[in-house]
Enzyme design. Structure first.
Site, PDB file in Angstrom:
ATOM      1  N   LYS A 120       0.799  -1.227   0.000  1.00  0.00           N
ATOM      2  CA  LYS A 120       0.000   0.000   0.000  1.00  0.00           C
ATOM      3  C   LYS A 120       0.833   1.278   0.000  1.00  0.00           C
ATOM      4  O   LYS A 120       1.759   1.433   0.787  1.00  0.00           O
ATOM      5  CB  LYS A 120      -0.908   0.022   1.240  1.00  0.00           C
ATOM      6  CG  LYS A 120      -1.946  -1.086   1.282  1.00  0.00           C
ATOM      7  CD  LYS A 120      -2.782  -0.960   2.549  1.00  0.00           C
ATOM      8  CE  LYS A 120      -3.856  -2.038   2.635  1.00  0.00           C
ATOM      9  NZ  LYS A 120      -4.648  -1.897   3.882  1.00  0.00           N
ATOM     10  N   GLY A 135      10.224  -5.772   9.322  1.00  0.00           N
ATOM     11  CA  GLY A 135       9.073  -6.342   8.642  1.00  0.00           C
ATOM     12  C   GLY A 135       9.432  -7.408   7.624  1.00  0.00           C
ATOM     13  O   GLY A 135      10.355  -8.204   7.814  1.00  0.00           O
ATOM     14  N   GLY A 143       6.924  -1.574  12.094  1.00  0.00           N
ATOM     15  CA  GLY A 143       6.195  -0.314  12.258  1.00  0.00           C
ATOM     16  C   GLY A 143       7.063   0.783  12.837  1.00  0.00           C
ATOM     17  O   GLY A 143       6.971   1.942  12.434  1.00  0.00           O
TER      18      GLY A 143
END
Length: 398
Positions: free
Chosen positions: A204, A355, A378
């Site tokens: 995204k 991640g 994050g």
């Protein structure tokens, strides 16, 4: 502002040292499938034990919203694994507060260690841990003399187990891992050796908007891959078929492209297929030739070469996010190629931002070939955005 670290602690012997680690490790059938976060915390824990401190280690693990969640998210197996890594008994206390925990801490001898239960067990009753309940933070602070935050993975959130403890104890310092994260991510973004290239992937654009915006002013080039590339391609007026595309972010992508003034480098081809499956037939398609019934699931071979050219001569590279659907082996080639290119860069600071990209680097056996692999997905993203992270901000300044 420089932060105090574990090496600023001068008198540790006999002190009860609270150590917030990030042992939020992947588990399957009660077994740890990747212990990187545990291994990364060892230098801090060993230092306290060698200095004859009393180590009180704690972490969260997964989400705990029901009593059933407790059964699969106990830290007991992690404590057992930590014991084997330290070659020392780690007493596990199956509680997050109360007499059993307090008595176990008071019984610790110099150079001994205990771990208490998953801090998120406190979330069943009003999300006390993740909402930074003041009483809980004060309680945990009361159990020790010194607080070491070594959990970068939760540094982007103010929890009772980081900021809450720090607000109620005189001495809070960064452990070796947190110090390393601050050093490598901070230097890469704020004081990079140039040319500085950022590689951003993932599904995204919305996850990376603030990162791209922050890096436009700092990086020399920004390479964009992964599912987010299709929102940018659509912003250029191209048809992307059934590819992942955030329609509501197309105008924003246009603005970012204009603001970047040529710094953003996009793929020129993609591995196109008609269904979201590892076994679906694949066609290498130019980005301006994606059919209406196709979706791109990875960057193509020409894009790999374009990206390699963009990386040539780079002295600082930050990578966050895979180039394709990495969990499908047939669509992992772009991520593998980028990983390989970074691992073979000469005289460059290469930082992997946690991640999926960190998992890829480790799975592919390249971990030792990067300058730094972040333990926080994050947290590293928000650091790259230029945000102040509560878990770092709460550490005492030098």
């Amino acid at each position: 502002m420089a932060k105090k670290t574990i090496l600023d602690l001068k008198d540790i012997q006999g002190k009860k040292v609270l150590i917030r680690v990030d042992f939020n490790v992947p588990m399957k059938d009660g077994k740890i499938t990747d212990d990187n976060r545990v291994v990364e915390a060892l230098p801090t824990i060993k230092h306290i034990l060698e200095k004859k401190g009393k180590a009180i280690v704690f972490s969260h693990l997964g989400r705990v919203e029901t009593e059933e969640d407790k059964k699969k998210n106990s830290l007991a197996p992690v404590a057992k694994h930590l014991s084997s890594l330290l070659n020392q008994d780690v007493k596990f206390v199956p509680a997050t507060r109360g007499a059993e925990l307090e008595n176990a801490i008071n019984a610790l001898k110099d150079g001994e260690i205990l771990m208490f239960e998953n801090t998120r067990f406190e979330d069943i009753d009003g999300k006390k841990e993740s909402k930074n309940n003041k009483d809980l933070g004060a309680y945990w602070a009361s159990l020790g003399d010194i607080f070491i935050n070594d959990a970068f993975g939760t540094a982007h959130r103010a929890h009772a187990s980081n900021a809450g403890i720090a607000a109620n104890i005189k001495t809070t310092v960064a452990g070796f891992l947190l110090e390393k994260e601050i050093k490598f991510l901070g230097e890469a973004v704020d004081n990079p050796k140039r040319p500085f290239v950022a590689i951003l992937g993932g599904a995204k654009v919305s996850d990376k908007i603030a990162v791209i915006d922050n890096l436009i002013a700092k990086a020399d080039k920004i390479i964009v891959g992964g599912g987010m590339m299709f929102t940018f391609l659509k912003a250029q007026g191209l048809n992307v078929g059934k590819s992942k595309c955030e329609e509501d972010k197309v105008e924003l992508a246009k603005e970012l492209l204009a603001k970047a003034n040529g710094k953003i480098i996009l793929p020129v081809d993609t591995l196109a297929t008609k269904e979201f499956s590892n076994d679906a037939p694949i066609r290498v398609s130019a980005v301006n030739d994606i059919k209406a019934d196709e979706m791109g699931l990875d960057i193509g071979p020409k894009s790999v070469e374009v990206f390699k050219d963009a990386l040539a001569g780079a002295k600082t590279v930050v990578w966050n996010g895979p180039m394709g659907v990495f969990e499908f082996s047939n669509f992992a080639k772009g991520t593998v190629a980028v990983c390989d290119a970074l691992a073979n860069l000469k005289d460059a600071n290469t930082v992997v931002g946690g991640g999926d990209s960190a998992a890829a680097a480790i799975q592919l056996g390249y971990a030792s070939r990067f300058t730094h692999i972040s333990t926080g997905g994050g947290a590293s993203l928000e650091y790259l955005e230029g945000k102040v992270l509560p878990g770092i901000d709460c550490v005492n300044n030098k």
